[in-house]
Design a protein around this motif. Structure first.
Motif, PDB file in Angstrom:
ATOM      1  N   GLY A  94       0.827  -1.206   0.000  1.00  0.00           N
ATOM      2  CA  GLY A  94       0.000   0.000   0.000  1.00  0.00           C
ATOM      3  C   GLY A  94       0.857   1.250   0.000  1.00  0.00           C
ATOM      4  N   GLN A  95       2.133   1.080   0.400  1.00  0.00           N
ATOM      5  CA  GLN A  95       3.062   2.206   0.483  1.00  0.00           C
ATOM      6  C   GLN A  95       4.478   1.666   0.367  1.00  0.00           C
ATOM      7  OE1 GLN A  95       2.262   5.683   3.213  1.00  0.00           O
ATOM      8  NE2 GLN A  95       3.965   4.788   4.336  1.00  0.00           N
ATOM      9  N   GLY A  96       5.364   2.388  -0.333  1.00  0.00           N
ATOM     10  CA  GLY A  96       6.722   1.919  -0.573  1.00  0.00           C
ATOM     11  C   GLY A  96       6.774   1.080  -1.827  1.00  0.00           C
ATOM     12  N   ARG A  97       7.942   0.507  -2.084  1.00  0.00           N
ATOM     13  CA  ARG A  97       8.099  -0.319  -3.285  1.00  0.00           C
ATOM     14  C   ARG A  97       9.174  -1.375  -3.063  1.00  0.00           C
ATOM     15  NH1 ARG A  97      12.472   1.516  -6.647  1.00  0.00           N
ATOM     16  NH2 ARG A  97      13.446   3.387  -5.776  1.00  0.00           N
ATOM     17  N   LYS A  98       9.134  -2.399  -3.916  1.00  0.00           N
ATOM     18  CA  LYS A  98      10.115  -3.479  -3.904  1.00  0.00           C
ATOM     19  C   LYS A  98      10.573  -3.749  -5.330  1.00  0.00           C
ATOM     20  CE  LYS A  98       8.664  -6.179   0.158  1.00  0.00           C
ATOM     21  NZ  LYS A  98       9.918  -6.737   0.681  1.00  0.00           N
ATOM     22  N   VAL A  99      11.789  -4.242  -5.459  1.00  0.00           N
ATOM     23  CA  VAL A  99      12.314  -4.697  -6.743  1.00  0.00           C
ATOM     24  C   VAL A  99      12.823  -6.109  -6.523  1.00  0.00           C
ATOM     25  CG1 VAL A  99      13.968  -4.342  -8.599  1.00  0.00           C
ATOM     26  CG2 VAL A  99      12.953  -2.359  -7.432  1.00  0.00           C
ATOM     27  N   GLY A 100      12.237  -7.064  -7.257  1.00  0.00           N
ATOM     28  CA  GLY A 100      12.617  -8.457  -7.105  1.00  0.00           C
ATOM     29  C   GLY A 100      13.361  -8.974  -8.321  1.00  0.00           C
ATOM     30  N   HIS A 101      14.198  -9.969  -8.110  1.00  0.00           N
ATOM     31  CA  HIS A 101      14.996 -10.571  -9.188  1.00  0.00           C
ATOM     32  C   HIS A 101      14.860 -12.078  -9.098  1.00  0.00           C
ATOM     33  CE1 HIS A 101      17.104  -6.695  -9.880  1.00  0.00           C
ATOM     34  NE2 HIS A 101      16.912  -6.555  -8.578  1.00  0.00           N
ATOM     35  N   LEU A 102      14.576 -12.700 -10.238  1.00  0.00           N
ATOM     36  CA  LEU A 102      14.393 -14.144 -10.290  1.00  0.00           C
ATOM     37  C   LEU A 102      14.788 -14.656 -11.669  1.00  0.00           C
ATOM     38  CD1 LEU A 102      13.279 -16.794  -9.039  1.00  0.00           C
ATOM     39  CD2 LEU A 102      11.069 -16.184 -10.022  1.00  0.00           C
ATOM     40  N   GLY A 103      15.822 -15.486 -11.714  1.00  0.00           N
ATOM     41  CA  GLY A 103      16.209 -16.123 -12.962  1.00  0.00           C
ATOM     42  C   GLY A 103      16.416 -15.167 -14.119  1.00  0.00           C
ATOM     43  N   GLY A 104      17.034 -14.023 -13.876  1.00  0.00           N
ATOM     44  CA  GLY A 104      17.270 -13.051 -14.934  1.00  0.00           C
ATOM     45  C   GLY A 104      16.117 -12.096 -15.177  1.00  0.00           C
ATOM     46  N   ARG A 105      14.990 -12.298 -14.509  1.00  0.00           N
ATOM     47  CA  ARG A 105      13.845 -11.395 -14.639  1.00  0.00           C
ATOM     48  C   ARG A 105      13.827 -10.417 -13.471  1.00  0.00           C
ATOM     49  NH1 ARG A 105       8.860 -15.138 -14.472  1.00  0.00           N
ATOM     50  NH2 ARG A 105       7.730 -13.299 -15.204  1.00  0.00           N
ATOM     51  N   GLU A 106      13.340  -9.210 -13.723  1.00  0.00           N
ATOM     52  CA  GLU A 106      13.213  -8.196 -12.680  1.00  0.00           C
ATOM     53  C   GLU A 106      11.746  -7.833 -12.526  1.00  0.00           C
ATOM     54  OE1 GLU A 106      16.044  -4.745 -12.078  1.00  0.00           O
ATOM     55  OE2 GLU A 106      14.277  -3.666 -12.824  1.00  0.00           O
ATOM     56  N   PHE A 107      11.277  -7.764 -11.277  1.00  0.00           N
ATOM     57  CA  PHE A 107       9.902  -7.397 -10.977  1.00  0.00           C
ATOM     58  C   PHE A 107       9.898  -6.141 -10.121  1.00  0.00           C
ATOM     59  CE2 PHE A 107      10.214 -12.010 -11.203  1.00  0.00           C
ATOM     60  CZ  PHE A 107       9.225 -12.326 -12.125  1.00  0.00           C
ATOM     61  N   ARG A 108       9.152  -5.138 -10.550  1.00  0.00           N
ATOM     62  CA  ARG A 108       8.955  -3.948  -9.739  1.00  0.00           C
ATOM     63  C   ARG A 108       7.495  -3.923  -9.294  1.00  0.00           C
ATOM     64  NH1 ARG A 108      13.037  -0.074 -10.321  1.00  0.00           N
ATOM     65  NH2 ARG A 108      14.651  -0.737 -11.790  1.00  0.00           N
ATOM     66  N   TYR A 109       7.291  -3.849  -8.012  1.00  0.00           N
ATOM     67  CA  TYR A 109       5.922  -3.774  -7.517  1.00  0.00           C
ATOM     68  C   TYR A 109       5.848  -2.765  -6.375  1.00  0.00           C
ATOM     69  CZ  TYR A 109       7.776  -7.600  -4.550  1.00  0.00           C
ATOM     70  OH  TYR A 109       8.540  -8.380  -3.723  1.00  0.00           O
ATOM     71  N   ASP A 110       4.709  -2.077  -6.349  1.00  0.00           N
ATOM     72  CA  ASP A 110       4.544  -0.953  -5.443  1.00  0.00           C
ATOM     73  C   ASP A 110       3.065  -0.777  -5.149  1.00  0.00           C
ATOM     74  OD1 ASP A 110       3.539   0.114  -7.819  1.00  0.00           O
ATOM     75  OD2 ASP A 110       5.376   1.225  -8.250  1.00  0.00           O
ATOM     76  N   ALA A 111       2.647   0.462  -4.858  1.00  0.00           N
ATOM     77  CA  ALA A 111       1.248   0.709  -4.516  1.00  0.00           C
ATOM     78  C   ALA A 111       0.317   0.526  -5.703  1.00  0.00           C
ATOM     79  CB  ALA A 111       1.097   2.119  -3.943  1.00  0.00           C
ATOM     80  N   ASP A 112       0.841   0.407  -6.888  1.00  0.00           N
ATOM     81  CA  ASP A 112       0.005   0.221  -8.074  1.00  0.00           C
ATOM     82  C   ASP A 112       0.003  -1.214  -8.580  1.00  0.00           C
ATOM     83  OD1 ASP A 112      -0.726   2.954  -8.283  1.00  0.00           O
ATOM     84  OD2 ASP A 112       1.239   3.401  -9.135  1.00  0.00           O
ATOM     85  N   SER A 113       0.737  -2.113  -7.922  1.00  0.00           N
ATOM     86  CA  SER A 113       0.799  -3.490  -8.388  1.00  0.00           C
ATOM     87  C   SER A 113       1.077  -4.412  -7.212  1.00  0.00           C
ATOM     88  CB  SER A 113       1.895  -3.655  -9.445  1.00  0.00           C
ATOM     89  OG  SER A 113       3.159  -3.298  -8.920  1.00  0.00           O
ATOM     90  N   CYS A 114       0.728  -5.691  -7.392  1.00  0.00           N
ATOM     91  CA  CYS A 114       1.044  -6.690  -6.387  1.00  0.00           C
ATOM     92  C   CYS A 114       1.853  -7.799  -7.048  1.00  0.00           C
ATOM     93  CB  CYS A 114      -0.236  -7.253  -5.756  1.00  0.00           C
ATOM     94  SG  CYS A 114      -1.291  -8.167  -6.898  1.00  0.00           S
ATOM     95  N   LEU A 115       2.332  -8.736  -6.251  1.00  0.00           N
ATOM     96  CA  LEU A 115       3.103  -9.851  -6.784  1.00  0.00           C
ATOM     97  C   LEU A 115       2.325 -11.133  -6.535  1.00  0.00           C
ATOM     98  CD1 LEU A 115       5.873 -10.187  -8.177  1.00  0.00           C
ATOM     99  CD2 LEU A 115       6.749 -10.966  -5.972  1.00  0.00           C
TER     100      LEU A 115
END
Length: 302
Positions: free
Chosen positions: A55-76
């Motif tokens: 709901g607030q803040g953000r994360k950047v994830g890495h998995l097998g060469g892929r990058e995921f950005r998720y924040d208040a506008d997206s979920c994982l």
């Protein structure tokens, strides 16, 4: 997602803990609340099956060469447990705040059976990647807001919480990323067979688990199992097993109070020296300094 952040800030204000990082149960089955009030560098974590919603803040994830950005506008969306590398961004005056929803496989099977072929994204021929970001908007956002809004009242948590959680899972199934979860219910699919192998790994990670045996239990040839496993998890079976062992070891060292040698044997290493080398290679610190790693002040990593 300004509508969700105030609800999570209000919930944070009700908690007695003033720790900079934490994870607590909300009182709604399968739903936990977490916060981080500082930036956390990219670090290895083990993400279990479920949904991670910010709901607030953000994360950047890495998995097998892929990058995921998720924040208040997206979920994982996580359809399988994965060894993940993640950086988190928050600060004391605006901490990262979020909810984690554990996945109830019985609920997923029930909803998939009722939805039939109306799952978002549609059934795919090959294995589906087990992790994907998803935009938080429309009916999904409304369902999450209902879930977050019930946390402050015990009766709401008891009666509204489970219904709101079920709707959140349903909305994810109907979304463009629905197959990430729905594939788990398609028993004969390569995805479901890999998921079964992952259950075996997590139940017996300290044992010898040859790829040939895992493939045989999954009812697949070794080469096809290897391809499907990497497509779902982003890792080869051996890479995945090694990371699971090292992440389990970190938890034993930090939260279980284990010594280095007993930890090595507990997670399946025959040689403590080999364990120490591989631990340092993965985490960039020796096992004796595991408590200095990010998330070591939390009840559990999220």
């Amino acid at each position: 997602m300004a509508v969700l952040a105030p609800l999570l800030r209000a919930h944070r204000a009700t908690l007695s803990s003033r720790a900079p990082t934490g994870v607590v149960e909300t009182g709604v089955p399968g739903v936990s609340f977490f916060w981080i009030d500082h930036d956390t560098p990219r670090s290895p974590l083990l993400y279990d099956t479920g949904l991670v919603i910010l709901g607030q803040g953000r994360k950047v994830g890495h998995l097998g060469g892929r990058e995921f950005r998720y924040d208040a506008d997206s979920c994982l969306v996580l359809g399988v447990p994965v060894p993940f590398e993640c950086a988190s961004f928050g600060r004391p005056d605006a901490p990262l705040l979020g909810l984690r929803i554990d996945l109830d496989l019985a609920l997923v099977h029930r909803l998939v059976a009722r939805c039939g072929d109306r799952i978002g994204g549609g059934a795919q021929e090959g294995p589906v990647a087990g992790v994907a970001p998803l935009a938080m908007d429309g009916p999904l956002l409304a369902a999450v807001v209902r879930l977050a809004g019930c946390l402050g009242d015990p009766l709401d948590r008891e009666l509204v919480g489970p219904a709101a959680t079920e709707e959140v899972v349903y909305r994810v199934l109907r979304s463009a990323r629905g197959e990430v979860l729905a594939a788990l219910a398609r028993h004969q699919s390569a995805h479901a067979r890999v998921a079964s192998a992952l259950e075996r790994i997590h139940a017996a990670y300290a044992s010898e688990l040859p790829v040939e045996a895992l493939a045989r239990e999954a009812g697949m040839g070794v080469s096809s199992f290897h391809r499907a496993f990497k497509a779902v998890t982003g890792e080869t079976p051996l890479q995945y097993l090694k990371k699971v062992r090292l992440l389990k070891a970190k938890n034993l060292l930090v939260f279980g109070g284990h010594q280095v040698e007993e930890t090595a044997y507990a997670v399946g290493y025959a040689s403590p020296s080999q364990f120490s080398r591989e631990f340092k290679r993965y985490f960039a610190v020796p096992p004796s300094q595991a408590h200095t790693l990010p998330y070591s002040d939390a009840l559990q990593p999220v």
